[in-house]
Design an enzyme around this catalytic site. Structure first.
Site, PDB file in Angstrom:
ATOM      1  N   PRO A   1       0.896  -1.428   0.117  1.00  0.00           N
ATOM      2  CA  PRO A   1       0.018   0.009  -0.117  1.00  0.00           C
ATOM      3  C   PRO A   1       0.801   1.252  -0.069  1.00  0.00           C
ATOM      4  O   PRO A   1       1.798   1.491   0.516  1.00  0.00           O
ATOM      5  CB  PRO A   1      -0.694  -0.093   1.188  1.00  0.00           C
ATOM      6  N   ASN A   2       0.566   2.033  -0.606  1.00  0.00           N
ATOM      7  CA  ASN A   2       0.986   3.627  -0.737  1.00  0.00           C
ATOM      8  C   ASN A   2       1.984   3.929  -1.750  1.00  0.00           C
ATOM      9  O   ASN A   2       2.496   4.960  -2.160  1.00  0.00           O
ATOM     10  CB  ASN A   2       0.934   4.234   0.630  1.00  0.00           C
ATOM     11  N   ARG A  57       4.958  11.219  -1.267  1.00  0.00           N
ATOM     12  CA  ARG A  57       5.289  10.799  -0.098  1.00  0.00           C
ATOM     13  C   ARG A  57       6.691  11.499   0.334  1.00  0.00           C
ATOM     14  O   ARG A  57       7.203  12.336  -0.453  1.00  0.00           O
ATOM     15  CB  ARG A  57       5.433   9.072  -0.156  1.00  0.00           C
ATOM     16  N   TYR A  83      11.868   8.330   0.839  1.00  0.00           N
ATOM     17  CA  TYR A  83      11.598   7.739  -0.541  1.00  0.00           C
ATOM     18  C   TYR A  83      12.113   7.830  -1.642  1.00  0.00           C
ATOM     19  O   TYR A  83      11.897   7.286  -2.747  1.00  0.00           O
ATOM     20  CB  TYR A  83      10.076   7.380  -0.526  1.00  0.00           C
ATOM     21  N   ASN A 127       7.809  -5.684  -1.434  1.00  0.00           N
ATOM     22  CA  ASN A 127       7.942  -4.579  -0.370  1.00  0.00           C
ATOM     23  C   ASN A 127       6.401  -4.714   0.038  1.00  0.00           C
ATOM     24  O   ASN A 127       5.674  -4.143  -0.601  1.00  0.00           O
ATOM     25  CB  ASN A 127       8.313  -3.519  -1.332  1.00  0.00           C
ATOM     26  N   ALA A 133       3.499  -1.002   4.741  1.00  0.00           N
ATOM     27  CA  ALA A 133       3.177  -1.039   6.062  1.00  0.00           C
ATOM     28  C   ALA A 133       2.378  -2.422   6.484  1.00  0.00           C
ATOM     29  O   ALA A 133       2.530  -2.738   7.714  1.00  0.00           O
ATOM     30  CB  ALA A 133       1.882   0.137   6.199  1.00  0.00           C
ATOM     31  N   GLU A 184      12.462  -9.888   0.794  1.00  0.00           N
ATOM     32  CA  GLU A 184      11.713  -8.745   1.332  1.00  0.00           C
ATOM     33  C   GLU A 184      12.576  -7.431   0.886  1.00  0.00           C
ATOM     34  O   GLU A 184      13.830  -7.427   1.144  1.00  0.00           O
ATOM     35  CB  GLU A 184      11.646  -8.872   2.768  1.00  0.00           C
ATOM     36  N   HIS A 240      12.889  -2.958   1.037  1.00  0.00           N
ATOM     37  CA  HIS A 240      12.306  -1.732   1.557  1.00  0.00           C
ATOM     38  C   HIS A 240      13.297  -0.654   0.914  1.00  0.00           C
ATOM     39  O   HIS A 240      14.429  -0.891   0.764  1.00  0.00           O
ATOM     40  CB  HIS A 240      12.074  -1.547   2.832  1.00  0.00           C
ATOM     41  N   SER A 272      13.184   2.504   2.312  1.00  0.00           N
ATOM     42  CA  SER A 272      13.885   3.285   3.168  1.00  0.00           C
ATOM     43  C   SER A 272      14.503   2.052   4.168  1.00  0.00           C
ATOM     44  O   SER A 272      14.321   0.913   4.000  1.00  0.00           O
ATOM     45  CB  SER A 272      12.711   3.960   4.049  1.00  0.00           C
ATOM     46  N   ARG A 305      13.792   4.177  11.653  1.00  0.00           N
ATOM     47  CA  ARG A 305      12.781   5.078  11.585  1.00  0.00           C
ATOM     48  C   ARG A 305      11.839   4.899  12.827  1.00  0.00           C
ATOM     49  O   ARG A 305      12.462   4.529  13.670  1.00  0.00           O
ATOM     50  CB  ARG A 305      11.730   4.918  10.288  1.00  0.00           C
TER      51      ARG A 305
END
Ligand code: DQA
Length: 146
Positions: free
Chosen positions: A13-14, A21, A26, A77, A80, A101, A103, A105, A110
């Protein structure tokens, strides 16, 4: 000549709104540009990347089930969903080919809620913090794994 290795590259998502963003986290690519980057990098190592994005947990689980049935390697990825989706974790655990997996970032650098990944424990490995290059590094790792 042998056929290119197919890799499914799933995004949660997103990530479709990457350009809206925080670019300090990102980067500056939008999702279309990220997709082209991944496709290009895959082609350079004789892979064919099928890049998809969904905001729906159901759709992602359906794609994971299909990847399990077809024994397709996955670069993922989960966005969330990484931090709380046990349903996605269970679907990942059923995969028959390697899953990496990724990401953009570094979630460990974070907020605290991002320090937990319910996916990492069922993935071959995790690559995080290198922006779009996280995907490139995952493709290279995948090539080694399969
Ligand atoms: C992300 C990190 C997640 O914590 C976040 O929810 C995302 C993107 C990343 O690629 O850095 O949406 O997976």
């Amino acid at each position: 000549m042998s056929a290119a290795t197919k890799v499914l590259v799933l995004n949660g998502p997103n990530l479709d709104r990457l350009d809206l963003r925080d670019s300090s986290i990102y980067g500056s690519m939008n999702f279309a540009e990220l997709t082209s980057f991944i496709e290009r990098e895959a082609a350079l190592i004789d892979c064919e990347a099928d890049v998809r994005q969904s905001n729906s947990e159901v759709e992602i689980i359906t794609w994971l089930h299909e990847a399990s049935d077809s024994k397709t390697p996955v670069i993922f990825n989960p966005a969330a969903f990484t931090h709380y989706s046990y349903a996605i974790r269970d679907a990942v655990a059923m995969l028959k080919a390697p899953i990496i997996e990724v990401h953009l970032s570094n979630p460990m650098a974070r907020e605290e809620f991002r320090h937990t990944s319910v996916i990492s424990g069922v993935a071959q490995g995790t690559i995080a913090g290198f922006g779009p290059h996280s995907y490139r590094l995952a493709l290279l790792a995948m090539k080694e794994l399969i």
